[in-house]
Design a protein around this motif. Structure first.
Motif, mmCIF file in Angstrom:
data_model
loop_
_atom_site.group_PDB
_atom_site.id
_atom_site.type_symbol
_atom_site.label_atom_id
_atom_site.label_comp_id
_atom_site.label_asym_id
_atom_site.label_seq_id
_atom_site.Cartn_x
_atom_site.Cartn_y
_atom_site.Cartn_z
ATOM 1 N N MET A 99 0.826 -1.204 0.000
ATOM 2 C CA MET A 99 0.000 0.000 0.000
ATOM 3 C C MET A 99 0.861 1.254 0.000
ATOM 4 N N ILE A 100 0.428 2.251 -0.775
ATOM 5 C CA ILE A 100 1.013 3.582 -0.755
ATOM 6 C C ILE A 100 0.034 4.482 -0.005
ATOM 7 N N PHE A 101 0.492 5.057 1.094
ATOM 8 C CA PHE A 101 -0.399 5.880 1.907
ATOM 9 C C PHE A 101 -0.406 7.326 1.408
ATOM 10 N N GLN A 102 -1.436 8.055 1.842
ATOM 11 C CA GLN A 102 -1.641 9.410 1.366
ATOM 12 C C GLN A 102 -0.555 10.362 1.850
ATOM 13 N N ASP A 103 -0.199 10.277 3.118
ATOM 14 C CA ASP A 103 0.751 11.215 3.710
ATOM 15 C C ASP A 103 2.076 10.501 3.937
ATOM 16 N N ALA A 104 2.992 10.696 2.998
ATOM 17 C CA ALA A 104 4.276 9.989 3.085
ATOM 18 C C ALA A 104 5.070 10.419 4.313
ATOM 19 N N LEU A 105 4.999 11.696 4.693
ATOM 20 C CA LEU A 105 5.785 12.175 5.828
ATOM 21 C C LEU A 105 5.324 11.523 7.124
ATOM 22 N N ALA A 106 4.001 11.306 7.239
ATOM 23 C CA ALA A 106 3.471 10.666 8.439
ATOM 24 C C ALA A 106 3.687 9.155 8.409
ATOM 25 N N SER A 107 3.828 8.586 7.227
ATOM 26 C CA SER A 107 3.943 7.130 7.096
ATOM 27 C C SER A 107 5.374 6.636 7.201
ATOM 28 N N LEU A 108 6.321 7.495 6.888
ATOM 29 C CA LEU A 108 7.734 7.121 6.987
ATOM 30 C C LEU A 108 8.276 7.485 8.367
ATOM 31 N N SER A 109 9.150 6.660 8.905
ATOM 32 C CA SER A 109 9.748 6.936 10.212
ATOM 33 C C SER A 109 10.772 8.065 10.090
ATOM 34 N N PRO A 110 10.669 9.085 10.955
ATOM 35 C CA PRO A 110 11.663 10.179 10.891
ATOM 36 C C PRO A 110 13.008 9.791 11.475
ATOM 37 N N TYR A 111 13.090 8.640 12.153
ATOM 38 C CA TYR A 111 14.302 8.242 12.853
ATOM 39 C C TYR A 111 15.240 7.378 12.021
ATOM 40 N N HIS A 112 14.766 6.939 10.848
ATOM 41 C CA HIS A 112 15.590 6.052 10.020
ATOM 42 C C HIS A 112 15.698 6.630 8.613
ATOM 43 N N THR A 113 16.796 6.351 7.971
ATOM 44 C CA THR A 113 16.992 6.825 6.604
ATOM 45 C C THR A 113 16.003 6.143 5.666
ATOM 46 N N ILE A 114 15.793 6.793 4.529
ATOM 47 C CA ILE A 114 14.927 6.221 3.496
ATOM 48 C C ILE A 114 15.446 4.848 3.087
ATOM 49 N N GLY A 115 16.740 4.749 2.882
ATOM 50 C CA GLY A 115 17.324 3.489 2.433
ATOM 51 C C GLY A 115 17.122 2.370 3.433
ATOM 52 N N LYS A 116 17.278 2.679 4.721
ATOM 53 C CA LYS A 116 17.100 1.640 5.734
ATOM 54 C C LYS A 116 15.659 1.147 5.752
ATOM 55 N N GLN A 117 14.697 2.059 5.604
ATOM 56 C CA GLN A 117 13.289 1.658 5.652
ATOM 57 C C GLN A 117 12.932 0.776 4.456
ATOM 58 N N ILE A 118 13.492 1.094 3.294
ATOM 59 C CA ILE A 118 13.221 0.279 2.110
ATOM 60 C C ILE A 118 13.933 -1.077 2.222
ATOM 61 N N SER A 119 15.185 -1.046 2.650
ATOM 62 C CA SER A 119 15.966 -2.290 2.696
ATOM 63 C C SER A 119 15.441 -3.239 3.770
ATOM 64 N N GLU A 120 14.968 -2.705 4.912
ATOM 65 C CA GLU A 120 14.428 -3.573 5.960
ATOM 66 C C GLU A 120 13.172 -4.292 5.481
ATOM 67 N N THR A 121 12.359 -3.604 4.700
ATOM 68 C CA THR A 121 11.184 -4.259 4.122
ATOM 69 C C THR A 121 11.600 -5.415 3.221
ATOM 70 N N TYR A 122 12.618 -5.172 2.416
ATOM 71 C CA TYR A 122 13.101 -6.204 1.492
ATOM 72 C C TYR A 122 13.709 -7.381 2.250
ATOM 73 N N ARG A 123 14.507 -7.101 3.286
ATOM 74 C CA ARG A 123 15.132 -8.164 4.070
ATOM 75 C C ARG A 123 14.094 -9.030 4.776
ATOM 76 N N LYS A 124 13.054 -8.391 5.292
ATOM 77 C CA LYS A 124 12.034 -9.127 6.042
ATOM 78 C C LYS A 124 11.375 -10.197 5.189
ATOM 79 N N HIS A 125 11.143 -9.875 3.919
ATOM 80 C CA HIS A 125 10.388 -10.801 3.070
ATOM 81 C C HIS A 125 11.266 -11.706 2.216
#
Length: 345
Positions: A99-125
Motif C-alpha cells: 500500500m502507498i499511503f496518502q501522507d508519506a511524511l506521516a507514514s515514513l519513520s523520521p528516525y531512520h533513513t529512506i534506504g534503511k526503511q526500504i531495505s528492511e522491508t526487502y530483508r524481512k520478506h
C-alpha cells in the motif's frame, strides 16, 4: 483458457465492515462486491467517509479485530484473506500486496533513513543480506526517478521534497514486486506537475510488473487518467460501477452526476458556477433509511411512493456495468442529460 485462469486475481463478495464504538455500530462498509484482474487498475471514488480507505485497510488486514466485525469474502489469488492468520497476513503485506499511503511524511519513520526503511522491508520478506538489501533500495530509488539514488539512500524523510517522499514510498511499496498495489490518494497533497509524474510512474511500473492496482481518490480527473474501471462509493456502499468511459461519459447514479457537476469543466463556459452536492455525507452510525443518498438527491421526488426513503435500491450489474438507483434507466438518462445541460448552457 482454464477455469483457474479465468478467476479474478482479487475477488470481494458482500463485504461488511462494522466498528463498535461508544456511540454505537459504525457501518463503514455495508455490502461491497467487486473483482480486479492482474494488470488492471480499479479507481474507487467517493467523498470522505464513504468507506474507500476502510475497504482497502480490510484487504490488508490492518484493523482491530477485537472491535471490528467483518463479514463477506476477500479472496486474493485463491487465498481467503479473512480466514488467514495475522502471521500469514504479515508475510503477505509488503510482499504479495502493498500500500502507498496518502501522507508519506506521516507514514515514513523520521528516525531512520529512506534506504534503511526500504531495505528492511526487502530483508524481512526475502532474507537478503544487508548489502543486498541496500543495493536493492538504491535500485528501487533509481527506478522511481530519485536523482543520485546512491547518495539519497542515506537521507532522512525530512530531507526529501513532498514529491520525492511519495516516490520513496512507492519504491518501498514495490521493493518486493507485489502483485496487488493499493494507492490511497497518493497525489492529494502534491502539485499538479508532481501528480502527473507520479501517475505516469505508476502506469510505467504497472506495465513492467503487471501489478493489479486499486487507486483511491476523490478526484475524477485522476480517475480519468489512470483507471480502467471505476467503483463509486457512498455511505459505505457501491452506488455505481463500470468502465472509466462508461461512468464518466454516461453516469447512471445521481451521486456520480453530482460529483461530475461539482468539478470545473475545461470545455465549457468559464463563468458557469460549480454545482456542489447539497448537504453532507451521511452518518454511518445512523445512516438514512432506503437509498442513503436520497436526502441529498435532486431526483428523489421523481420516484413515486417514497420508495427512495423506504427501500434500499439493488445494485444490478450486467457485464460489469451497474448502478443502485430507483429511477428507471430510461427516465434517468433523460433527466441526467437535462440536468447536465442546464449547467453548461
Amino acid at each position: 483458457m482454464t477455469s483457474t485462469e479465468q478467476q479474478p486475481f482479487l475477488s470481494i463478495r458482500d463485504l461488511r465492515v462494522h466498528f463498535s464504538t461508544e456511540d454505537g455500530i459504525v457501518k463503514a462498509v455495508d455490502g461491497l462486491t467487486f473483482d480486479l484482474a492482474k494488470g488492471k487498475t480499479l479507481g474507487i471514488v467517493g467523498e470522505s467517509g464513504s468507506g474507500k480507505s476502510v475497504t482497502n485497510l480490510t484487504i490488508l488486514g490492518l484493523h482491530d479485530r477485537d472491535r471490528t466485525r467483518i463479514d463477506g469474502e476477500i479472496v486474493l489469488d485463491g487465498q481467503d484473506l479473512l480466514a488467514t492468520s495475522e502471521r500469514q497476513l504479515e508475510r503477505l503485506r509488503g510482499n504479495k500486496m502493498s500500500m502507498i499511503f496518502q501522507d508519506a511524511l506521516a507514514s515514513l519513520s523520521p528516525y531512520h533513513t529512506i534506504g534503511k526503511q526500504i531495505s528492511e522491508t526487502y530483508r524481512k520478506h526475502t532474507g537478503a543480506s544487508r548489502l543486498e538489501a541496500r543495493h536493492r533500495a538504491i535500485e528501487m530509488l533509481r527506478r522511481v526517478g530519485i536523482p543520485q539514488p546512491d547518495v539519497r539512500v542515506d537521507d532522512y524523510p525530512h530531507q526529501f521534497s513532498g514529491g520525492m517522499r511519495q516516490r520513496a514510498m512507492i519504491a518501498m511499496a514495490l521493493v518486493c514486486d507485489p502483485e496487488l498495489l493499493i494507492a490511497d490518494e497518493p497525489t492529494t497533497a502534491l502539485d499538479v506537475t508532481v501528480q502527473a509524474q507520479i501517475m505516469d510512474l505508476l502506469k510505467d511500473l504497472q506495465q513492467e510488473f503487471g501489478t493489479a492496482i486499486i487507486f483511491i481518490t476523490h478526484d475524477l480527473g485522476v480517475i480519468a487518467d489512470i483507471a480502467d474501471d471505476v467503483l463509486v462509493m457512498y455511505g459505505g456502499r457501491c452506488v455505481e460501477r463500470g468502465t472509466k468511459e462508461e461512468v464518466l461519459r454516461t453516469p447512471q447514479h445521481p451521486y456520480t452526476l453530482g460529483l461530475m457537476n461539482s468539478m470545473p469543466s475545461l470545455d465549457g463556459p468559464v463563468d458557469v458556477p460549480l454545482s456542489p452536492i447539497p448537504g453532507s455525507p451521511p452518518s454511518l452510525l445512523n445512516p438514512p433509511s432506503g437509498c442513503r443518498f436520497h436526502p441529498r438527491c435532486a431526483f428523489a421526488e421523481k420516484v413515486p411512493g417514497g420508495l427512495c426513503s423506504g427501500e434500499s435500491p439493488v445494485l444490478e450489474v450486467v457485464d460489469g456495468r451497474g448502478s443502485a438507483c430507483h429511477l428507471p434507466k430510461e427516465q434517468r438518462s433523460e433527466l441526467f442529460a437535462d440536468f447536465a445541460g442546464t449547467r453548461h448552457n
